[in-house]
Scaffold this motif. Sequence first.
Motif, PDB file in Angstrom:
ATOM      1  N   VAL A   1       0.856  -1.181   0.000  1.00  0.00           N
ATOM      2  CA  VAL A   1       0.000   0.000   0.000  1.00  0.00           C
ATOM      3  C   VAL A   1       0.892   1.231   0.000  1.00  0.00           C
ATOM      4  N   ASN A   2       0.481   2.256  -0.767  1.00  0.00           N
ATOM      5  CA  ASN A   2       1.305   3.462  -0.757  1.00  0.00           C
ATOM      6  C   ASN A   2       0.875   4.377   0.378  1.00  0.00           C
ATOM      7  N   ALA A   3       1.854   5.085   0.930  1.00  0.00           N
ATOM      8  CA  ALA A   3       1.613   5.985   2.061  1.00  0.00           C
ATOM      9  C   ALA A   3       2.314   7.300   1.771  1.00  0.00           C
ATOM     10  N   ILE A   4       1.610   8.194   1.122  1.00  0.00           N
ATOM     11  CA  ILE A   4       2.182   9.467   0.698  1.00  0.00           C
ATOM     12  C   ILE A   4       1.734  10.559   1.663  1.00  0.00           C
ATOM     13  N   ALA A   5       2.697  11.249   2.236  1.00  0.00           N
ATOM     14  CA  ALA A   5       2.373  12.268   3.238  1.00  0.00           C
ATOM     15  C   ALA A   5       1.826  13.542   2.600  1.00  0.00           C
ATOM     16  N   ALA A   6       2.237  13.845   1.381  1.00  0.00           N
ATOM     17  CA  ALA A   6       1.764  15.046   0.693  1.00  0.00           C
ATOM     18  C   ALA A   6       0.820  14.644  -0.432  1.00  0.00           C
ATOM     19  N   GLN A   7       1.004  15.205  -1.626  1.00  0.00           N
ATOM     20  CA  GLN A   7       0.168  14.855  -2.771  1.00  0.00           C
ATOM     21  C   GLN A   7       0.737  13.640  -3.488  1.00  0.00           C
ATOM     22  N   ASN A   8      -0.164  12.792  -3.988  1.00  0.00           N
ATOM     23  CA  ASN A   8       0.250  11.662  -4.810  1.00  0.00           C
ATOM     24  C   ASN A   8       0.792  12.160  -6.151  1.00  0.00           C
ATOM     25  N   ASP A   9       1.914  11.595  -6.591  1.00  0.00           N
ATOM     26  CA  ASP A   9       2.380  11.848  -7.949  1.00  0.00           C
ATOM     27  C   ASP A   9       1.436  11.175  -8.939  1.00  0.00           C
ATOM     28  N   THR A  10       1.333  11.741 -10.132  1.00  0.00           N
ATOM     29  CA  THR A  10       0.565  11.146 -11.221  1.00  0.00           C
ATOM     30  C   THR A  10       1.524  10.329 -12.078  1.00  0.00           C
ATOM     31  N   ILE A  11       1.339   9.013 -12.100  1.00  0.00           N
ATOM     32  CA  ILE A  11       2.237   8.120 -12.834  1.00  0.00           C
ATOM     33  C   ILE A  11       1.692   7.888 -14.238  1.00  0.00           C
ATOM     34  N   TYR A  12       2.551   8.114 -15.244  1.00  0.00           N
ATOM     35  CA  TYR A  12       2.159   7.917 -16.642  1.00  0.00           C
ATOM     36  C   TYR A  12       2.709   6.563 -17.098  1.00  0.00           C
ATOM     37  N   ASP A  13       2.039   5.506 -16.695  1.00  0.00           N
ATOM     38  CA  ASP A  13       2.511   4.153 -16.990  1.00  0.00           C
ATOM     39  C   ASP A  13       1.899   3.645 -18.288  1.00  0.00           C
ATOM     40  N   PHE A  14       2.036   4.445 -19.342  1.00  0.00           N
ATOM     41  CA  PHE A  14       1.591   4.067 -20.678  1.00  0.00           C
ATOM     42  C   PHE A  14       2.515   4.766 -21.668  1.00  0.00           C
ATOM     43  N   TYR A  15       2.601   4.229 -22.873  1.00  0.00           N
ATOM     44  CA  TYR A  15       3.631   4.673 -23.805  1.00  0.00           C
ATOM     45  C   TYR A  15       3.065   4.832 -25.212  1.00  0.00           C
ATOM     46  N   GLY A  16       3.515   5.882 -25.896  1.00  0.00           N
ATOM     47  CA  GLY A  16       3.131   6.092 -27.281  1.00  0.00           C
ATOM     48  C   GLY A  16       1.762   6.706 -27.480  1.00  0.00           C
ATOM     49  N   PHE A  17       1.233   7.354 -26.467  1.00  0.00           N
ATOM     50  CA  PHE A  17      -0.084   7.974 -26.557  1.00  0.00           C
ATOM     51  C   PHE A  17       0.062   9.480 -26.802  1.00  0.00           C
ATOM     52  N   PRO A  18      -1.043  10.179 -27.120  1.00  0.00           N
ATOM     53  CA  PRO A  18      -0.956  11.629 -27.368  1.00  0.00           C
ATOM     54  C   PRO A  18      -0.324  12.386 -26.205  1.00  0.00           C
ATOM     55  N   LYS A  19       0.434  13.426 -26.550  1.00  0.00           N
ATOM     56  CA  LYS A  19       1.189  14.184 -25.543  1.00  0.00           C
ATOM     57  C   LYS A  19       0.284  14.799 -24.489  1.00  0.00           C
ATOM     58  N   SER A  20      -0.948  15.124 -24.880  1.00  0.00           N
ATOM     59  CA  SER A  20      -1.858  15.765 -23.929  1.00  0.00           C
ATOM     60  C   SER A  20      -2.130  14.887 -22.713  1.00  0.00           C
ATOM     61  N   MET A  21      -2.016  13.568 -22.888  1.00  0.00           N
ATOM     62  CA  MET A  21      -2.266  12.654 -21.773  1.00  0.00           C
ATOM     63  C   MET A  21      -1.184  12.756 -20.707  1.00  0.00           C
ATOM     64  N   TYR A  22       0.008  13.144 -21.120  1.00  0.00           N
ATOM     65  CA  TYR A  22       1.125  13.227 -20.183  1.00  0.00           C
ATOM     66  C   TYR A  22       1.157  14.569 -19.444  1.00  0.00           C
ATOM     67  N   ARG A  23       0.202  15.421 -19.759  1.00  0.00           N
ATOM     68  CA  ARG A  23       0.097  16.694 -19.048  1.00  0.00           C
ATOM     69  C   ARG A  23      -1.017  16.675 -18.004  1.00  0.00           C
ATOM     70  N   LEU A  24      -1.796  15.606 -17.997  1.00  0.00           N
ATOM     71  CA  LEU A  24      -2.884  15.502 -17.032  1.00  0.00           C
ATOM     72  C   LEU A  24      -2.324  15.255 -15.635  1.00  0.00           C
ATOM     73  N   LYS A  25      -2.985  15.815 -14.637  1.00  0.00           N
ATOM     74  CA  LYS A  25      -2.555  15.648 -13.254  1.00  0.00           C
ATOM     75  C   LYS A  25      -3.755  15.286 -12.383  1.00  0.00           C
ATOM     76  N   TYR A  26      -3.504  14.467 -11.377  1.00  0.00           N
ATOM     77  CA  TYR A  26      -4.517  14.197 -10.355  1.00  0.00           C
ATOM     78  C   TYR A  26      -3.806  14.247  -9.003  1.00  0.00           C
ATOM     79  N   PRO A  27      -3.657  15.448  -8.452  1.00  0.00           N
ATOM     80  CA  PRO A  27      -2.830  15.647  -7.247  1.00  0.00           C
ATOM     81  C   PRO A  27      -3.564  15.396  -5.937  1.00  0.00           C
TER      82      PRO A  27
END
Length: 273
Positions: free
Chosen positions: A57-83
């Motif tokens: 289980v993850n235990a993040i004291a501040a905001q969770n990082d947004t992990i982009y665990d996908f490859y070769g998709f439109p660049k706009s997807m790599y700018r999305l954040k869910y903090p």
Amino acid sequence: MAVMDTFYISHGSPTLSIDETIPARHFLQSWKQNGFPEKPDSILIVSGHWDTSVPTVNAIAAQNDTIYDFYGFPKSMYRLKYPAPGSPRLANRVKELLAASGFSRVDVDKKRGLDHGAWVPLMFMYPEADIPVCQLSVQSNRDGSYHYDLGKALAPLRKEGVLIVGSGSTTHNLRAMRRDAGDGDVDPWALEFDTWLKDALIQGRYEDVKRYEHKAPHAKMAHPWPDHFYPLHVAMGAAGENSKAKLIHSSWGAGTMSYASYQFTSTEEEDTS
């Protein structure tokens, strides 16, 4: 606060994050309007994209990082954040409950954020990103019964304001996807597996679902690897053996990918003490 239902969400393709033509996106965007749970105190999400040898289980004291665990998709997807903020308190509670139920080793990861199996659906369900979120891994080297028991151990969280969400895909065979498939153009094997699962869940045949690889038609075709299916077992186990399953969304993508999603409501009487 009322006892929380649990949910299994099929998050499908990462393009769900930007493609407004995907029906499942609209379903998730209308989460609150559809009268799904009141705003939880915190969220525990189990994603098929985090696969470890032991429960982690993850235990993040501040905001969770947004992990982009996908490859070769439109660049706009790599700018999305869910903090969304993390919750070390919830992470410790998860570890405590699992240890008390006989899970001899539970790891805590203090660095890992949220992968797209977590942040993409949550981005639509709770776009404000103001609810603390913890993510729990799956163990694809184990079976459905193991993950059901994992969920069962976490059931007390439902009385503590925690929304438990399994995020995967009802069918998940990337090699069988047909990008040119039109609406209603679904491969027979995928439809048969999807229908079997719906019937089994609604009829309460949870034992069959635990042993889906022996009971379901085309099980290996639907899930060549089980990582995206085990979040369902966790959500199912957390709701209890006498819970009622309800299909809350159904749609298809790429001819073989089912976005079927389910709600599990416990039939046990609430503890009002």
